[in-house]
Scaffold this motif. Structure first.
Motif, PDB file in Angstrom:
ATOM      1  N   TYR A  73     -49.003   9.242  68.020  1.00 12.48           N
ATOM      2  CA  TYR A  73     -49.290   8.383  67.244  1.00 12.48           C
ATOM      3  C   TYR A  73     -49.289   8.701  65.989  1.00 12.48           C
ATOM      4  O   TYR A  73     -49.174   7.333  64.991  1.00 12.48           O
ATOM      5  CB  TYR A  73     -51.028   8.123  67.427  1.00 12.48           C
ATOM      6  CG  TYR A  73     -51.382   7.647  68.295  1.00 12.48           C
ATOM      7  CD1 TYR A  73     -51.369   5.633  68.546  1.00 12.48           C
ATOM      8  CD2 TYR A  73     -51.764   7.939  69.056  1.00 12.48           C
ATOM      9  CE1 TYR A  73     -52.105   5.434  69.647  1.00 12.48           C
ATOM     10  CE2 TYR A  73     -52.175   7.692  70.953  1.00 12.48           C
ATOM     11  CZ  TYR A  73     -52.178   5.753  70.679  1.00 12.48           C
ATOM     12  OH  TYR A  73     -53.122   5.581  71.658  1.00 12.48           O
ATOM     13  N   ARG A  74     -49.418  10.247  65.739  1.00 14.15           N
ATOM     14  CA  ARG A  74     -48.517  10.642  63.735  1.00 14.15           C
ATOM     15  C   ARG A  74     -47.496  10.070  63.837  1.00 14.15           C
ATOM     16  O   ARG A  74     -47.585   9.750  62.623  1.00 14.15           O
ATOM     17  CB  ARG A  74     -49.264  11.685  64.014  1.00 14.15           C
ATOM     18  CG  ARG A  74     -50.661  11.906  63.441  1.00 14.15           C
ATOM     19  CD  ARG A  74     -51.251  13.284  63.528  1.00 14.15           C
ATOM     20  NE  ARG A  74     -52.333  13.138  63.018  1.00 14.15           N
ATOM     21  CZ  ARG A  74     -52.986  14.682  62.772  1.00 14.15           C
ATOM     22  NH1 ARG A  74     -52.432  15.792  63.613  1.00 14.15           N
ATOM     23  NH2 ARG A  74     -54.331  14.165  62.730  1.00 14.15           N
ATOM     24  N   TRP A  75     -46.556  10.725  64.709  1.00 16.49           N
ATOM     25  CA  TRP A  75     -45.250  10.461  64.701  1.00 16.49           C
ATOM     26  C   TRP A  75     -44.532   8.575  64.698  1.00 16.49           C
ATOM     27  O   TRP A  75     -43.928   9.077  64.195  1.00 16.49           O
ATOM     28  CB  TRP A  75     -44.312  11.486  65.509  1.00 16.49           C
ATOM     29  CG  TRP A  75     -43.960  11.787  66.618  1.00 16.49           C
ATOM     30  CD1 TRP A  75     -44.779  11.845  67.316  1.00 16.49           C
ATOM     31  CD2 TRP A  75     -43.652  10.838  67.136  1.00 16.49           C
ATOM     32  NE1 TRP A  75     -44.490  11.612  68.727  1.00 16.49           N
ATOM     33  CE2 TRP A  75     -43.649  11.987  68.813  1.00 16.49           C
ATOM     34  CE3 TRP A  75     -42.599   9.584  66.490  1.00 16.49           C
ATOM     35  CZ2 TRP A  75     -42.704  10.726  69.754  1.00 16.49           C
ATOM     36  CZ3 TRP A  75     -41.318   9.517  67.809  1.00 16.49           C
ATOM     37  CH2 TRP A  75     -41.596  10.129  69.444  1.00 16.49           C
ATOM     38  N   LEU A  76     -44.727   8.549  65.561  1.00 20.04           N
ATOM     39  CA  LEU A  76     -44.865   7.281  65.944  1.00 20.04           C
ATOM     40  C   LEU A  76     -44.784   5.875  64.322  1.00 20.04           C
ATOM     41  O   LEU A  76     -43.823   4.952  64.095  1.00 20.04           O
ATOM     42  CB  LEU A  76     -45.033   6.565  67.288  1.00 20.04           C
ATOM     43  CG  LEU A  76     -44.454   4.660  67.017  1.00 20.04           C
ATOM     44  CD1 LEU A  76     -43.517   4.930  67.869  1.00 20.04           C
ATOM     45  CD2 LEU A  76     -45.389   4.404  68.542  1.00 20.04           C
ATOM     46  N   SER A  77     -45.888   6.635  64.204  1.00 16.76           N
ATOM     47  CA  SER A  77     -45.847   5.756  63.033  1.00 16.76           C
ATOM     48  C   SER A  77     -45.514   5.881  61.718  1.00 16.76           C
ATOM     49  O   SER A  77     -45.192   4.966  60.749  1.00 16.76           O
ATOM     50  CB  SER A  77     -47.353   5.715  62.123  1.00 16.76           C
ATOM     51  OG  SER A  77     -47.749   7.475  61.746  1.00 16.76           O
ATOM     52  N   LEU A  78     -44.609   6.868  61.924  1.00 18.79           N
ATOM     53  CA  LEU A  78     -43.284   7.154  61.172  1.00 18.79           C
ATOM     54  C   LEU A  78     -41.883   6.597  61.133  1.00 18.79           C
ATOM     55  O   LEU A  78     -41.298   6.324  60.810  1.00 18.79           O
ATOM     56  CB  LEU A  78     -43.201   8.980  60.179  1.00 18.79           C
ATOM     57  CG  LEU A  78     -44.309   8.974  59.588  1.00 18.79           C
ATOM     58  CD1 LEU A  78     -44.350  10.846  59.791  1.00 18.79           C
ATOM     59  CD2 LEU A  78     -44.710   9.363  58.768  1.00 18.79           C
ATOM     60  N   LEU A  79     -41.473   6.218  62.692  1.00 20.96           N
ATOM     61  CA  LEU A  79     -40.934   6.548  63.281  1.00 20.96           C
ATOM     62  C   LEU A  79     -40.720   4.536  62.745  1.00 20.96           C
ATOM     63  O   LEU A  79     -39.513   4.486  63.035  1.00 20.96           O
ATOM     64  CB  LEU A  79     -40.696   6.981  64.957  1.00 20.96           C
ATOM     65  CG  LEU A  79     -39.435   5.911  65.714  1.00 20.96           C
ATOM     66  CD1 LEU A  79     -38.574   6.307  65.585  1.00 20.96           C
ATOM     67  CD2 LEU A  79     -39.873   6.177  67.044  1.00 20.96           C
ATOM     68  N   ILE A  80     -41.502   4.330  63.174  1.00 22.18           N
ATOM     69  CA  ILE A  80     -41.635   2.577  63.116  1.00 22.18           C
ATOM     70  C   ILE A  80     -41.184   2.159  61.775  1.00 22.18           C
ATOM     71  O   ILE A  80     -40.928   1.184  62.100  1.00 22.18           O
ATOM     72  CB  ILE A  80     -43.081   1.842  63.905  1.00 22.18           C
ATOM     73  CG1 ILE A  80     -42.877   0.890  64.502  1.00 22.18           C
ATOM     74  CG2 ILE A  80     -43.820   1.795  61.946  1.00 22.18           C
ATOM     75  CD1 ILE A  80     -42.218   0.591  65.343  1.00 22.18           C
ATOM     76  N   TRP A  81     -40.792   2.201  60.739  1.00 28.16           N
ATOM     77  CA  TRP A  81     -40.510   1.921  59.841  1.00 28.16           C
ATOM     78  C   TRP A  81     -39.052   1.820  59.553  1.00 28.16           C
ATOM     79  O   TRP A  81     -38.492   1.137  58.878  1.00 28.16           O
ATOM     80  CB  TRP A  81     -40.767   3.444  58.473  1.00 28.16           C
ATOM     81  CG  TRP A  81     -42.354   2.398  58.424  1.00 28.16           C
ATOM     82  CD1 TRP A  81     -43.338   4.017  58.564  1.00 28.16           C
ATOM     83  CD2 TRP A  81     -42.871   1.877  57.939  1.00 28.16           C
ATOM     84  NE1 TRP A  81     -44.613   3.024  57.741  1.00 28.16           N
ATOM     85  CE2 TRP A  81     -44.554   1.871  57.476  1.00 28.16           C
ATOM     86  CE3 TRP A  81     -42.338   0.452  57.788  1.00 28.16           C
ATOM     87  CZ2 TRP A  81     -45.697   0.978  57.169  1.00 28.16           C
ATOM     88  CZ3 TRP A  81     -43.674  -0.692  56.967  1.00 28.16           C
ATOM     89  CH2 TRP A  81     -44.901  -0.098  56.824  1.00 28.16           C
TER      90      TRP A  81
END
Length: 138
Positions: A73-81
């Motif tokens: 959840y943490r790294w996906l919230s960065l990748l999604i940008w």
């Protein structure tokens, strides 16, 4: 008389489950949209393009979300940008119907980011209430 801490914990767990459902649904929506967009709905070239491979990195966090791993959840919230940026650029520069699909991508990215951020926050709050912390006890 019902125990208020038990009600609060149940309420918190319901919200954690809801944010997980929203995150998984929006991620699957992004994958489906990316494939449909680049293969059938509005490909850059007739017959589809290799740009459909852009959804491949989204398949990796799907397994982590389904296994409910906090780190995902943490790294996906960065990748999604990255996908948000692509959606904004294509919404601004592409012709219809591609720009409408890009707006849907932007919307799904915002929903996914909000769901991931809220999920992490609620899980950390719930863990703190349960007495679980990452810091070692001295």
């Amino acid at each position: 008389m019902p125990d208020t801490t038990m009600i609060t914990q149940e309420y918190s767990l319901r919200h954690v489950t809801f944010t997980r459902l929203i995150a998984v649904s929006s991620l699957m929506g992004l994958i489906a949209l990316g494939l449909a967009w680049e293969l059938w709905l509005a490909p850059l070239r007739p017959g589809g393009t290799l740009l459909a491979l852009k959804v491949l990195p989204l398949c990796f966090p799907l397994t982590g979300l389904l296994k409910n791993r906090m780190y995902t959840y943490r790294w996906l919230s960065l990748l999604i940008w990255l996908y948000f940026t692509e959606g904004v650029v294509r919404a601004w520069g592409d012709a219809p119907p591609s720009n409408y699909l890009a707006l849907v991508e932007v919307l799904l990215c915002v929903v996914l980011f909000a769901a991931c951020a809220l999920h992490v926050r609620l899980r950390l709050k719930h863990a703190k209430e349960q007495g679980f912390t990452d810091a070692p006890q001295a």
